[in-house]
Design a protein around this motif. Structure first.
Motif, PDB file in Angstrom:
ATOM      1  N   TYR A   1      -6.495   1.671   2.712  1.00  0.00           N
ATOM      2  CA  TYR A   1      -5.384   1.647   3.680  1.00  0.00           C
ATOM      3  C   TYR A   1      -5.537   2.669   4.800  1.00  0.00           C
ATOM      4  O   TYR A   1      -5.221   2.382   5.967  1.00  0.00           O
ATOM      5  CB  TYR A   1      -4.070   1.879   2.941  1.00  0.00           C
ATOM      6  CG  TYR A   1      -2.842   1.619   3.782  1.00  0.00           C
ATOM      7  CD1 TYR A   1      -2.722   0.462   4.549  1.00  0.00           C
ATOM      8  CD2 TYR A   1      -1.786   2.522   3.798  1.00  0.00           C
ATOM      9  CE1 TYR A   1      -1.590   0.219   5.307  1.00  0.00           C
ATOM     10  CE2 TYR A   1      -0.656   2.289   4.556  1.00  0.00           C
ATOM     11  CZ  TYR A   1      -0.556   1.128   5.307  1.00  0.00           C
ATOM     12  OH  TYR A   1       0.567   0.887   6.064  1.00  0.00           O
TER      13      TYR A   1
ATOM     14  N   ALA B   1      -3.716  -4.946   4.550  1.00  0.00           N
ATOM     15  CA  ALA B   1      -3.558  -3.579   5.053  1.00  0.00           C
ATOM     16  C   ALA B   1      -3.271  -3.582   6.547  1.00  0.00           C
ATOM     17  O   ALA B   1      -2.424  -2.816   7.044  1.00  0.00           O
ATOM     18  CB  ALA B   1      -4.809  -2.757   4.744  1.00  0.00           C
TER      19      ALA B   1
ATOM     20  N   TYR C   1       0.814  -1.215   0.000  1.00  0.00           N
ATOM     21  CA  TYR C   1       0.000   0.000   0.000  1.00  0.00           C
ATOM     22  C   TYR C   1       0.847   1.264   0.000  1.00  0.00           C
ATOM     23  O   TYR C   1       0.548   2.221  -0.719  1.00  0.00           O
ATOM     24  CB  TYR C   1      -0.913   0.008   1.224  1.00  0.00           C
ATOM     25  CG  TYR C   1      -2.105  -0.900   1.146  1.00  0.00           C
ATOM     26  CD1 TYR C   1      -3.292  -0.486   0.555  1.00  0.00           C
ATOM     27  CD2 TYR C   1      -2.060  -2.183   1.686  1.00  0.00           C
ATOM     28  CE1 TYR C   1      -4.399  -1.309   0.507  1.00  0.00           C
ATOM     29  CE2 TYR C   1      -3.177  -3.014   1.642  1.00  0.00           C
ATOM     30  CZ  TYR C   1      -4.336  -2.581   1.051  1.00  0.00           C
ATOM     31  OH  TYR C   1      -5.438  -3.398   1.001  1.00  0.00           O
TER      32      TYR C   1
END
Length: 316
Positions: free
Chosen positions: A244, A289, A197
């Protein structure tokens, strides 16, 4: 398990399209299923992404044969995921190309990924009995390599981590066209279960720096023209960041994986719930995440057993 993965119940056959996006350049798309790309050179053809099985790969071959009888000489695989690579044997190509990092991921987790994906998305493995085994490249590269299909120059590069650590893009400079794999999606959820991410936005910036006029994304329609390209880049960025950001906030407060799931749904459902494979991807996206937000840089290996344990935790 309280209920099945959304992908396990997705058994509706998707309509395929074969779109010309430049001279001798085509995108094979299927309503949110994995795309493939076709690059026709002077004497031969390069395929980008091999589909999940030889039977599905033959659908791509049929489209290729509708526009050229040149032999298929190269298959480029942008990353290691089973739904992208296990159909490679059907093409009979002399060269199968991956990045060094992607090949290392086949060694590390290729079989586990195959088992995991087969369990959670059976429709994409139509004709799975025809898969001869894991797909191994004949040729790898560390940062970039160039292939000439006659006079047509094709650049294959790693320009940053995003969907996986081994992502490659394919750039055709004479047509300002890029095949991005799952770095870029169009009206389809990003699968981030093996993603990075924090790096993804910078990698999108690197794609944009090429000023592509056409992109064949990993999923969704071919992107034709700068306006559509830019919209897809920003939409992909929004999807990744919207997933995220709430997880980072939950993790910073010591919240649970289930807390992260609830936070992501609150932010993302209003914007993305009608996207292709949104529900399929969401649990894996949240789990990855949550790991990254807690400092786990290398994505943990998904196995069929880990899939179920994670899903049960989210359903509790």
């Amino acid at each position: 398990m309280a209920k099945a993965f959304a992908s396990q119940g997705d058994m509706t056959e998707k309509k395929t399209s074969f779109t010309e996006i430049g001279e001798g350049l085509y995108a094979f798309t299927a309503e949110g299923d994995p795309n493939s790309g076709v690059i026709i050179g002077d004497d031969s053809v390069m395929i980008v992404e091999a589909q999940a099985t030889p039977r599905l790969a033959n659908k791509v071959i049929d489209c290729v044969r509708s526009v050229t009888d040149k032999p298929i000489s190269h298959v480029v695989l942008t990353h290691y995921h089973a739904v992208r690579v296990l159909g490679a044997s059907a093409f009979g190509a002399g060269q199968i190309i991956m990045s060094d990092t992607a090949r290392a991921m086949v060694v590390e987790r290729g079989q586990e990924d195959w088992d995991s994906e087969f369990q959670r998305f059976p429709r994409l493995f139509e004709g799975h009995e025809s898969i001869p085994g894991l797909t191994w490249p004949t040729t790898t590269f560390s940062d970039e390599m160039t292939v000439y299909l006659g006079n047509r120059k094709v650049e294959i590069k790693q320009i940053g981590r995003a969907h996986t650590a081994g992502d490659a893009v394919i750039w055709v400079p004479d047509a300002q066209t890029m095949f991005t794999g799952d770095i870029v999606e169009y009206h389809s959820a990003c699968y981030c279960g093996d993603g990075h991410y924090e790096d993804w936005g910078g990698t999108l910036d690197n794609v944009k720096a090429y000023d592509p006029q056409f992109i064949a994304p990993g999923r969704g329609d071919a992107l034709v023209g700068r306006e559509m390209v830019d919209a897809a880049l920003e939409n992909t960025r929004d999807f990744v960041e919207s997933t995220y950001r709430p997880v980072k906030q939950v993790a910073a407060k010591g919240g649970s994986l289930k807390d992260a799931w609830d936070a992501v749904r609150e932010v993302c459902d209003p914007k993305f719930k009608d996207y292709a494979i949104y529900e399929h991807c969401l649990p894996f996206n949240v789990a990855r995440a949550y790991d990254e937000a807690r400092g786990i840089d290398t994505p943990r290996i998904w196995t069929a057993e880990r899939d179920i344990a994670m899903w049960e935790q989210l359903q509790s």
